[in-house]
Scaffold this active site. Structure first.
Site: not given
Ligand code: PEP
Ligand code: MG
Length: 901
Positions: A96, A26, A481, A363, A107, A105, A791, A858, A878
């Site tokens: 203020r 502010k 999972h 702001r 303070m 809101g 990976s 991954c 990637y």
């Molecule tokens: C991991 O372990 O990061 C992975 C991609 O394999 P998973 O989650 O299937 O064990």
């Protein structure tokens, strides 16, 4: 001498917008507006350093603050031509708060400071408006009693009811007595009576007089604002928003201008563009004859700023545009000036005193995802910003809002939170509670929308998870999972919601004393991990029709260097991910294909086989299924690489879970149920995550690797023959040693050669490995002698580096976060200093052997913007993430390319 105070006024300010850390948002922007020649009431900002000094020194101020403040008061008096405490021309102040980042809101504010028995007569004489003066006085008394005398002093009222509430009751009673319906009906004499009653009540309830001294009022207010930095509300807001305590707040002391002197005065708030849609229209609200707090307090319904933004409900309301056209035009000119200067949408506050416009705040305005995208793209076309800035204006997580329905934020603020868990799958959903996967499926068939509530899920539940609109679990973490599966489908999901007690037998759910039954409604905000009782409204999402989104994403793709792949197992998911811009598959978890009712029997036969021969026969039953699967995804991803991982999870995951299923299997296989039970107990492992899984399976049972390789390569051969370009990459999981990889790679290559020969066709393929164990990262140079790509499986790598079970972290993570043992969930955002070191080492060692080694990630971190930035910086090729995260990752990768350029 340390400068504690920065002045602004009369078109000159000592601070600027760059000084947010010292002056708060502010204060910095008040200075900036002043320097831009916009009319801002003069005043000064006491720095955030003073706040820190105050807390570091036992609630004492720097000794020279008093002198600096007196100088600043004198200079402000000169600009205004009035005197603080003057009996004939008194100057009043507002006080203020203003932190580095806005904390709406959280303070405190005190207005009209400086009204005392000495100054009141002078102000009445000067303005000829007794009503205005006493209206201002009662506001000062109310705010001061509440903010300074009760909250900041930590004093409880005698009756234990908040003082503000008590004073409001007095006002209410007075109106009743006089037969008034609105505050506007009270005369000056009425306000005198009310103010006297207020002061009496304060003395009686708080044990102290309301101060009749200008300096006492000012210092009391300044101190109360500094104290509010450590008030309950501010502390919890800081926690949620990750705002460090050390930032502190600044205090802005500013000459009062009055929106409550009569009909020609007003106050309002506005956005320079519509914050809900991003449309380039001036959008705001105003109230005649009012002070700022009235707009916020919601006692009166504000009017629309202009004609074009009127809705069906407020057609008859008076707009500022038609009531005070000249002032509206001035305000509109300021709007344009501010947007040009800040090159961003602004959220502003203003006051009109007797037809004169004053700006009290500007702001950067908060906006939702769709608005952020529209504003960024429009501003590029209006030549306000370049493509890079436009791309940076939209946060990757805001893209998410376009891909999922959202819980209506307005309804959400009005609803009471039932429980909080980990935000595993984004978006909002509402539905009826069911407790089993079978019920979820059955109810869905009857066209009911359900939320599946479980302690945790297993692959056995996938049919019900698919049928459910959302999934809620009491256990598990961000890579459990339930979380993995839900994210893959873009499904709303909250996991690790510890406060739920689920009784599956009785079909009840107890949360903090509230008992819910099957069929009761729940609403989940999966983006924030928040659970609400009942049915809240949802807002729909459809990025396909959003042309600004398409344009922004084209720019992001031009800018980014990191590729984005997807984690997908089914052809439909692959097609979806491709439509979201995926450049290949980074992880196909083959085991997810095993739970189909037809296949699971063959899988179980394979596991139960007593001899290699019997196992080979059972495994071969799976070949046609797997070949079809792989043909499907390779074809869907034609011209793009597809990484297929060999079987990973411990075998017991595929075994029947209850007696009914065991008996069914026994009948089917013509063996005794006991024989199956013995085999299941043989498969039991104390620590299955570190047990017989990953490449250890393929090494013990080479026929599994053979079958899977054959399925991949036969599908490849067939597609190549049909002129479809495919690039399979076979990936070995959970490798810890060079020899493990060598063992599996030999099998894969042997099968590839055989399939090529059998089909008289040549095709390209790669064999590479997951790096998901610390030892693999440590010996990446050895493994890279054979592996053609890496990976990073950062789910397992995080699990094995920390020694935190990815499925059980939900049990202690909340304590860790609460006690600041961890700043964030390492399964959600990569632990760059620990796990990240292993990743970096893996990259460096791998590329020391193969300069152009293709490397990706991954694990779930592949869809997390902060982790993506890390991946960009250490030179990965990637990231791979679930289909719905692909656009988020594309934008995050573009951000990294810009920021790290
Ligand atoms: C991991 O372990 O990061 C992975 C991609 O394999 P998973 O989650 O299937 O064990
Ligand atoms: Mg893994």
């Amino acid at each position: 001498m340390t400068k504690h105070i920065y002045l602004f006024g009369n078109n000159h300010a000592e601070g600027s917008a760059e000084m947010k850390n010292l002056l708060g948002g502010k204060g910095a922007n008040l200075a900036e507006m002043t320097n831009l020649g916009i009319s801002v009431p003069p005043g000064f900002t006491i720095t955030t350093d003073v706040c820190n000094y105050y807390y570091d020194n036992n609630l004492n101020y720097p000794s020279d603050l008093d002198n600096q403040m007196n100088d600043a008061l004198r200079q402000t008096e000169v600009v205004m031509g009035k005197g603080f405490g003057s009996t004939d021309n008194p100057l009043l102040f507002s006080v203020r708060s203003g932190a580095r980042q806005s904390m709406p809101g959280m303070m405190e504010t005190v207005l009209n400071i400086g009204l005392t028995s000495k100054t009141i007569p002078g102000l009445i004489a000067k303005t000829g408006n007794k009503r205005f003066v006493y209206d201002s006085y009662r506001r000062l008394i109310t705010m001061y009693a509440d903010v300074v005398m009760e909250k900041a002093a930590g004093v409880e009222t005698k009756s234990r009811k908040g003082i503000r509430h008590q004073l409001e009751t007095i006002l209410f009673d007075h109106k009743e007595e006089k037969g008034y319906s609105e505050d506007a009906d009270l005369s000056g004499d009425d306000w005198i009576v009310v103010s006297d009653k207020f002061k009496k009540q304060i003395k009686e309830q708080l044990g102290e007089e309301f101060p009749d001294d200008t300096y006492a009022q000012l210092w009391g207010s300044v101190t109360a604002v500094f104290k509010s930095w450590n008030g309950k509300r501010a502390i919890s807001y800081r926690k949620i928003e990750n705002i460090p305590e050390e930032w502190g707040t600044a205090v802005n002391v500013q000459a009062m201008v009055f929106g409550n002197t009569g009909k020609g005065s007003a106050t309002g708030v506005a956005f320079t563009r519509n914050p809900a849609t991003g449309e380039n229209v001036f959008y705001g609200e105003w109230l005649q004859n009012a002070q700022g707090e009235d707009v916020v307090a919601g006692l009166r319904t504000p009017n629309p700023l202009n004609e074009s933004t009127k809705t069906d409900d407020n057609q008859d309301a008076l707009s500022l545009e038609s009531f005070l056209p000249q002032v509206y035009n001035d305000l509109d000119a300021i709007r344009i000036k501010l947007e040009k200067h800040y090159t961003d949408m602004q959220d502003i506050e203003f006051t009109i005193e007797e037809g004169r416009l004053w700006m009290l705040q500007t702001r950067s305005g908060k906006r939702n995802g769709p608005a952020a995208i529209k504003i960024a793209v429009d501003m590029f076309h209006e030549n306000l910003i370049n493509k890079e800035r436009a791309v940076l204006r939209v946060s990757p997580n805001q893209i998410d809002e376009l891909l999922h329905p959202m819980v209506d934020p307005e309804e959400e603020t009005r609803s009471e939170l039932l429980a909080k868990g980990l935000p595993a799958g984004p978006g909002g959903a509402t539905g009826q509670i069911v407790f089993t996967a079978d019920d979820a499926e059955a109810w869905k068939k009857e066209n009911r929308v359900v939320v599946l509530v479980r302690d945790e899920t297993s692959p056995e539940d996938v049919h019900g998870m698919h049928a459910a609109a959302a999934i809620l679990t009491s256990k598990g973490g961000m890579t459990s999972h339930a979380a993995l599966v839900a994210r893959g489908w873009g499904k709303c999901c909250i996991v690790g919601c510890n406060s739920l007690q689920i009784n599956t037998d009785e079909k009840t759910l107890t949360v903090n004393g509230v008992v819910l039954k099957e069929g009761d409604s729940l609403t989940l905000n999966g983006t924030a991990g928040k659970v609400y009782r009942g049915k809240l409204g949802l807002l729909n999402a459809d990025p396909g029709t959003n042309k600004e989104y398409a344009e922004l994403m084209t720019w992001a793709d031009e800018i980014r260097t990191l590729k984005v792949r997807t984690n997908a197992e089914r052809p439909e998911d692959s097609v979806l991910a491709r439509s979201f811009g995926a450049q290949g598959i980074g992880l196909c978890r083959t085991e997810h294909m095993f739970f189909d009712p037809k296949r699971i029997l063959a899988v179980r036969k394979m596991i139960l086989a007593g001899s290699e021969e019997a196992r080979r026969t059972a495994v071969m039953e799976l070949l046609p299924y797997q070949r079809d699967d792989f043909r499907g995804i390779l074809e869907a991803m034609n011209d793009l690489p597809v990484t297929i991982r060999l079987l990973d999870p411990p075998l017991h995951e595929f075994m029947p879970q209850n007696n009914e299923q065991i008996n069914e299997l026994a009948d089917e296989l013509n063996i005794s149920a006991d024989a199956i039970r013995i085999r299941i107990s043989n498969l039991h492992e104390l620590n299955p995550m570190l047990g017989h899984r990953g490449c250890r399976l393929g090494i013990a049972y080479p026929e599994i690797t053979e079958m899977q390789s054959r399925a991949i390569f036969e599908a490849t051969a067939e597609l190549i023959k049909n002129d479809i370009n495919v690039f399979p990459e076979v990936m070995v999981p959970l490798v810890g040693t060079y020899t493990e990889f060598e063992n599996q790679e030999a099998i894969v290559r042997k099968i590839a050669d055989a399939v090529m020969e059998e089909n008289s066709v040549k095709f390209n393929y790669l064999v590479g490995t997951m790096i998901e164990l610390p030892r693999a990262a440590l010996t990446a140079d050895e493994i890279a002698q054979k592996a053609e790509f890496f990976s990073f499986g950062t789910n397992d790598l995080t699990q094995t580096t920390y020694g935190f079970s990815r499925d059980d972290i939900g049990g202690f993570l909340p304590d860790y976060l609460e006690q600041k043992v961890l700043t964030h969930d390492p399964f959600q955002s990569l632990d760059q200093s620990g796990v990240g070191q292993l990743v970096k080492m893996g990259v460096d060692k791998g590329r020391s052997i193969r300069e152009n080694l293709k490397i990706g990630i991954c694990g779930e971190h592949g869809g997390d913007p902060t982790s993506i930035d890390f991946c960009h910086r250490i030179g990965l090729d990637y990231v791979s993430c679930s289909p719905y995260r692909v656009p988020v990752a594309r934008l995050a990768a573009a951000h990294s390319a810009i920021i790290n350029a």
